[in-house]
Design an enzyme around this catalytic site. Sequence first.
Site, PDB file in Angstrom:
ATOM      1  N   ARG A  87       0.445 -11.970   4.191  1.00 36.93           N
ATOM      2  CA  ARG A  87       1.342 -11.462   4.705  1.00 36.93           C
ATOM      3  C   ARG A  87       1.819 -12.304   5.909  1.00 36.93           C
ATOM      4  NH1 ARG A  87      -0.092  -5.590   6.853  1.00 36.93           N
ATOM      5  NH2 ARG A  87       0.215  -5.013   4.924  1.00 36.93           N
TER       6      ARG A  87
ATOM      7  N   ARG B 115       0.585  -6.189  15.388  1.00 35.61           N
ATOM      8  CA  ARG B 115       0.911  -6.571  13.920  1.00 35.61           C
ATOM      9  C   ARG B 115       2.399  -7.218  14.200  1.00 35.61           C
ATOM     10  NH1 ARG B 115      -1.367  -4.313   9.382  1.00 35.61           N
ATOM     11  NH2 ARG B 115      -3.433  -3.663  10.060  1.00 35.61           N
TER      12      ARG B 115
ATOM     13  N   LYS C 273      -5.343  -1.026  14.193  1.00 35.96           N
ATOM     14  CA  LYS C 273      -4.112  -1.716  14.211  1.00 35.96           C
ATOM     15  C   LYS C 273      -2.912  -1.177  15.174  1.00 35.96           C
ATOM     16  CE  LYS C 273      -2.962  -0.581   9.973  1.00 35.96           C
ATOM     17  NZ  LYS C 273      -2.534  -0.165   8.490  1.00 35.96           N
TER      18      LYS C 273
ATOM     19  N   LYS D 208       1.138  -1.441  16.566  1.00 40.63           N
ATOM     20  CA  LYS D 208       2.717  -1.999  15.986  1.00 40.63           C
ATOM     21  C   LYS D 208       3.791  -1.582  17.056  1.00 40.63           C
ATOM     22  CE  LYS D 208       1.362  -1.010  11.286  1.00 40.63           C
ATOM     23  NZ  LYS D 208       1.534  -0.026   9.945  1.00 40.63           N
TER      24      LYS D 208
ATOM     25  N   CYS E 178       6.811   2.329  -0.934  1.00 40.82           N
ATOM     26  CA  CYS E 178       5.576   1.278  -0.530  1.00 40.82           C
ATOM     27  C   CYS E 178       5.000   0.315  -1.907  1.00 40.82           C
ATOM     28  CB  CYS E 178       4.559   1.700  -0.148  1.00 40.82           C
ATOM     29  SG  CYS E 178       3.553   2.821  -1.151  1.00 40.82           S
TER      30      CYS E 178
ATOM     31  N   CYS F  65      -2.059  -2.446  -4.387  1.00 45.58           N
ATOM     32  CA  CYS F  65      -2.801  -1.807  -3.262  1.00 45.58           C
ATOM     33  C   CYS F  65      -4.236  -1.103  -3.903  1.00 45.58           C
ATOM     34  CB  CYS F  65      -1.707  -0.903  -2.756  1.00 45.58           C
ATOM     35  SG  CYS F  65      -2.573   0.109  -1.251  1.00 45.58           S
TER      36      CYS F  65
ATOM     37  N   CYS G  68       0.320   6.784  -1.397  1.00 51.43           N
ATOM     38  CA  CYS G  68      -0.864   7.643  -0.640  1.00 51.43           C
ATOM     39  C   CYS G  68      -0.324   8.102   0.737  1.00 51.43           C
ATOM     40  CB  CYS G  68      -2.081   6.941  -0.694  1.00 51.43           C
ATOM     41  SG  CYS G  68      -2.179   5.672   0.555  1.00 51.43           S
TER      42      CYS G  68
ATOM     43  N   CYS H 219       3.060   3.785   4.324  1.00 48.00           N
ATOM     44  CA  CYS H 219       3.700   2.641   4.399  1.00 48.00           C
ATOM     45  C   CYS H 219       5.205   2.366   4.183  1.00 48.00           C
ATOM     46  CB  CYS H 219       2.917   1.468   3.411  1.00 48.00           C
ATOM     47  SG  CYS H 219       1.211   1.661   3.843  1.00 48.00           S
TER      48      CYS H 219
HETATM   49 FE1  SRM Z   1       0.630  -0.224   5.033  1.00 46.86          FE
HETATM   50  C1  SRM Z   1      -2.755  -0.102   4.684  1.00 46.86           C
HETATM   51  C2  SRM Z   1       1.246  -2.330   2.665  1.00 46.86           C
HETATM   52  C3  SRM Z   1       3.650  -0.875   6.410  1.00 46.86           C
HETATM   53  C4  SRM Z   1       0.327   2.396   7.283  1.00 46.86           C
HETATM   54  N1  SRM Z   1      -0.509  -1.051   3.808  1.00 46.86           N
HETATM   55  C5  SRM Z   1      -1.859  -0.770   3.755  1.00 46.86           C
HETATM   56  C6  SRM Z   1      -2.657  -1.934   2.800  1.00 46.86           C
HETATM   57  C7  SRM Z   1      -2.748  -3.203   3.375  1.00 46.86           C
HETATM   58  C8  SRM Z   1      -3.783  -1.272   1.800  1.00 46.86           C
HETATM   59  C9  SRM Z   1      -5.146  -1.579   2.398  1.00 46.86           C
HETATM   60  O1  SRM Z   1      -5.328  -1.461   3.549  1.00 46.86           O
HETATM   61  O2  SRM Z   1      -5.738  -2.092   1.651  1.00 46.86           O
HETATM   62  C10 SRM Z   1      -1.373  -2.032   1.771  1.00 46.86           C
HETATM   63  C11 SRM Z   1      -1.333  -3.331   0.896  1.00 46.86           C
HETATM   64  C12 SRM Z   1      -0.336  -3.071  -0.288  1.00 46.86           C
HETATM   65  C13 SRM Z   1      -0.056  -4.307  -1.066  1.00 46.86           C
HETATM   66  O3  SRM Z   1      -0.761  -4.553  -2.046  1.00 46.86           O
HETATM   67  O4  SRM Z   1       0.859  -5.096  -0.749  1.00 46.86           O
HETATM   68  C14 SRM Z   1      -0.266  -1.722   2.829  1.00 46.86           C
HETATM   69  N2  SRM Z   1       2.095  -1.357   4.711  1.00 46.86           N
HETATM   70  C15 SRM Z   1       2.014  -2.150   3.514  1.00 46.86           C
HETATM   71  C16 SRM Z   1       3.720  -2.642   3.394  1.00 46.86           C
HETATM   72  C17 SRM Z   1       3.548  -3.906   2.442  1.00 46.86           C
HETATM   73  C18 SRM Z   1       4.498  -1.797   2.369  1.00 46.86           C
HETATM   74  C19 SRM Z   1       5.699  -2.008   1.976  1.00 46.86           C
HETATM   75  O5  SRM Z   1       5.822  -1.612   0.666  1.00 46.86           O
HETATM   76  O6  SRM Z   1       6.368  -2.828   2.485  1.00 46.86           O
HETATM   77  C20 SRM Z   1       4.030  -2.671   4.741  1.00 46.86           C
HETATM   78  C21 SRM Z   1       3.530  -3.915   5.296  1.00 46.86           C
HETATM   79  C22 SRM Z   1       4.034  -4.057   6.920  1.00 46.86           C
HETATM   80  C23 SRM Z   1       3.904  -5.347   7.481  1.00 46.86           C
HETATM   81  O7  SRM Z   1       4.667  -6.269   7.206  1.00 46.86           O
HETATM   82  O8  SRM Z   1       3.185  -5.541   8.563  1.00 46.86           O
HETATM   83  C24 SRM Z   1       3.159  -1.608   5.411  1.00 46.86           C
HETATM   84  N3  SRM Z   1       1.620   0.606   6.744  1.00 46.86           N
HETATM   85  C25 SRM Z   1       3.210   0.255   6.951  1.00 46.86           C
HETATM   86  C26 SRM Z   1       3.767   1.195   7.751  1.00 46.86           C
HETATM   87  C27 SRM Z   1       5.230   1.369   7.958  1.00 46.86           C
HETATM   88  C28 SRM Z   1       5.539   0.600   9.437  1.00 46.86           C
HETATM   89  O9  SRM Z   1       4.525  -0.161   9.932  1.00 46.86           O
HETATM   90  O10 SRM Z   1       6.498   0.613   9.941  1.00 46.86           O
HETATM   91  C29 SRM Z   1       2.768   2.229   8.103  1.00 46.86           C
HETATM   92  C30 SRM Z   1       3.089   3.446   8.804  1.00 46.86           C
HETATM   93  C31 SRM Z   1       2.974   3.016  10.234  1.00 46.86           C
HETATM   94  C32 SRM Z   1       1.733   3.241  11.022  1.00 46.86           C
HETATM   95  O11 SRM Z   1       0.998   2.316  10.862  1.00 46.86           O
HETATM   96  O12 SRM Z   1       1.373   4.458  11.265  1.00 46.86           O
HETATM   97  C33 SRM Z   1       1.583   1.809   7.363  1.00 46.86           C
HETATM   98  N4  SRM Z   1      -0.945   0.849   5.734  1.00 46.86           N
HETATM   99  C34 SRM Z   1      -0.750   2.103   6.448  1.00 46.86           C
HETATM  100  C35 SRM Z   1      -1.975   2.702   6.646  1.00 46.86           C
HETATM  101  C36 SRM Z   1      -2.466   4.115   7.595  1.00 46.86           C
HETATM  102  C37 SRM Z   1      -2.799   3.641   9.160  1.00 46.86           C
HETATM  103  C38 SRM Z   1      -3.288   4.687   9.864  1.00 46.86           C
HETATM  104  O13 SRM Z   1      -2.946   4.754  10.921  1.00 46.86           O
HETATM  105  O14 SRM Z   1      -3.821   5.580   9.127  1.00 46.86           O
HETATM  106  C39 SRM Z   1      -3.038   1.793   5.994  1.00 46.86           C
HETATM  107  C40 SRM Z   1      -4.384   2.207   5.673  1.00 46.86           C
HETATM  108  C41 SRM Z   1      -5.418   1.591   6.823  1.00 46.86           C
HETATM  109  O15 SRM Z   1      -4.919   0.950   7.765  1.00 46.86           O
HETATM  110  O16 SRM Z   1      -6.513   2.094   6.698  1.00 46.86           O
HETATM  111  C42 SRM Z   1      -2.346   0.822   5.283  1.00 46.86           C
HETATM  112 FE1  SF4 Z   2      -1.105   1.616  -0.474  1.00 48.94          FE
HETATM  113 FE2  SF4 Z   2      -0.950   3.877   0.381  1.00 48.94          FE
HETATM  114 FE3  SF4 Z   2       0.235   1.986   1.924  1.00 48.94          FE
HETATM  115 FE4  SF4 Z   2       1.370   2.603  -0.348  1.00 48.94          FE
HETATM  116  S1  SF4 Z   2       1.163   4.132   1.427  1.00 48.94           S
HETATM  117  S2  SF4 Z   2       0.926   0.551   0.154  1.00 48.94           S
HETATM  118  S3  SF4 Z   2      -0.365   3.118  -1.669  1.00 48.94           S
HETATM  119  S4  SF4 Z   2      -1.763   2.267   1.548  1.00 48.94           S
END
Ligand code: SRM
Ligand code: SF4
Length: 564
Positions: free
Chosen positions: A71, A140, A204, A206, A429, A435, A474, A478
């Site tokens: 990323r 981030r 993390k 943001k 997402c 993922c 899930c 995201c």
């Molecule tokens: Fe996310 C984890 C993809 C934006 C909340 N996110 C992941 C992971 C890395 C899975 C992992 O930990 O193994 C996913 C990788 C999937 C893949 O195969 O690419 C993933 N997140 C994404 C992306 C690519 C979604 C998308 O379809 O665009 C976004 C990448 C953003 C970036 O460029 O940095 C992405 N993730 C978000 C957002 C939205 C935002 O930031 O505006 C959120 C919700 C906002 C927040 O953080 O509260 C988000 N991602 C999570 C979480 C839950 C965090 C939490 O507070 O519990 C996880 C799981 C974790 O961190 O344990 C996670």
């Molecule tokens: Fe993966 Fe869940 Fe984030 Fe979708 S919402 S990219 S399934 S961690």
Amino acid sequence: MSSHSVEDIKKKSRALRGSVVESLANPVTGALFEDDQTLIKYHGSYQQDDRDIREERRLQKLEPAYSFMIRTRTPGGVVSPAQWLKLDAIATTFAERGLRITTRQAFQFHGIIKHELKATMEAINASLIDTLAACGDVNRNVAVAANPLQSQAHATVFATAATLSEQLLPNTRAYYEIWLGEERVEGGEPEPDPIYGEAYLPRKFKIGFAIPPINDVDVFAQDLGYIAVIEIGEVIGYNVTIGGGMGATHGDAETYPRVADVIGFVTPDQVFAVAVAVITTQRDWGNREVRKRARLKYTIDDRGLDNFKSEVERRAGFALLPARPFVFDHNGDRFGWVEGENGRSHLTLRILSGRIWDRDGLQLLTGLREIAKLLDSSDGAQFRLTPNQNLVIANIHPALREQVEALVAQYGLDTYRTSSPTRLNAIACVALPTCGLAMAEAERYLPEFVEKFEGVLERHGLRQQPINLRLSGCPNGCSRPYLGEIALVGKAPGRYNLMLGADHRGERLNTLYRENVDEVGILGALDPLLERYALERHDNEYFGDFLLRAGVVRDRRIPLEVAV
Ligand code: SRM
Ligand code: SF4
């Protein structure tokens, strides 16, 4: 993984070095050593495996098909045409699934194998883009309104955000040593990090910058948000928001999505100080025992908003001024051409789930490559990723507009003209197959679901009604699903929690309406609600607002347990 082990790994890592070099050199497996799988996130990469063939490989007694996602750190998602061309070449050479625009305006490359990881990192850095701190318990990628309308304000806010992103990087040389061959000073101690310390943040972090009236960054989903206040075309400062977040765990009332609180106003020269104050307070006060409760939103709920704010003011050395009024009208993108104040044109294109590749009859990668080549020599032209996974081609010189338009049509990049408003702003997402946390499909299911949903809209004469639809595989959220008027949150293969009733501005969370339902259940639940909406809605009333007024959902602006 428990908080303890992640905390230990960070502290023992010698400023994020760990044994990543040895892991990369190990020829026996396509994976990294376990601790390095955690550390590599801070370098902008995740170890993954292809879940489509996981079972098959298990039966064949093969290790999972390991590969890496990388990323980028691209504040505001802005790159030049020349950089676009380089990223395209990297995706074509090393990655499996094209270029992927994320919901935080980064590029993701999927499917990079271990022994090409270093070469890919080098190539990304050679395009003057890095991946440092794109993941991990640090700040981030900083999100910035992609707003093509207010070019001047965008330029100012973007510059502030890009500087802040730079200022908040971890102070380690590990990244440059591991990936770019920088020499380590013999016997050198790990660099001290004045902002993050040796254990980095509990979780993390943001930051997003919004430019009203468009809330495309979903500022209320950010740990720290800055809402630009503009007077006579000048950015005079920012309203500051803290404590937004989406992630939750099914069945665990201790975790929940939360919209941020507005805590005051700062002038542009106070942006950095307030960021450092919020981040270091979270560093010191955040929960390092229970990782699921480690985000800033829980620290604020546990310690009290006023208390947290006072500490931020104490550390910043100034009091925040009262917040200024602001109005958002929506959190989606605005598609098509607009004329900027700067005499240049901007074109926003719809990219379904942000996935740019040449596959399934599409030629998106090729088409955008041709556009990038055309714009490469034109000064100021930009490719700008949006937080809704779309793409703005910005600052197009009037003399090139027609040629851009022709390429857009030739390569089928003009779907924004014919798509329904709901399809245009739908987000999904990544989910399966890459993922590791996905419980259900999202990106791969979106086209099929939207098509069927459009059928229901059509039946009720609502095809032209914009409804904000978000799919997540899930509950981590995201795609920021809890801010969708309609959201599907993955529970199991083919089954989702149906969430309803957020507003159109990204200010109100939605509510669980049906638990663990399949497609028939989802469409069956939506059909009568849309029928009522078509008949009973007020003028210009959005679906989510109607559901609230009609008593179908309740206002969850104050965080409540996720009703599962
Ligand atoms: Fe996310 C984890 C993809 C934006 C909340 N996110 C992941 C992971 C890395 C899975 C992992 O930990 O193994 C996913 C990788 C999937 C893949 O195969 O690419 C993933 N997140 C994404 C992306 C690519 C979604 C998308 O379809 O665009 C976004 C990448 C953003 C970036 O460029 O940095 C992405 N993730 C978000 C957002 C939205 C935002 O930031 O505006 C959120 C919700 C906002 C927040 O953080 O509260 C988000 N991602 C999570 C979480 C839950 C965090 C939490 O507070 O519990 C996880 C799981 C974790 O961190 O344990 C996670
Ligand atoms: Fe993966 Fe869940 Fe984030 Fe979708 S919402 S990219 S399934 S961690």
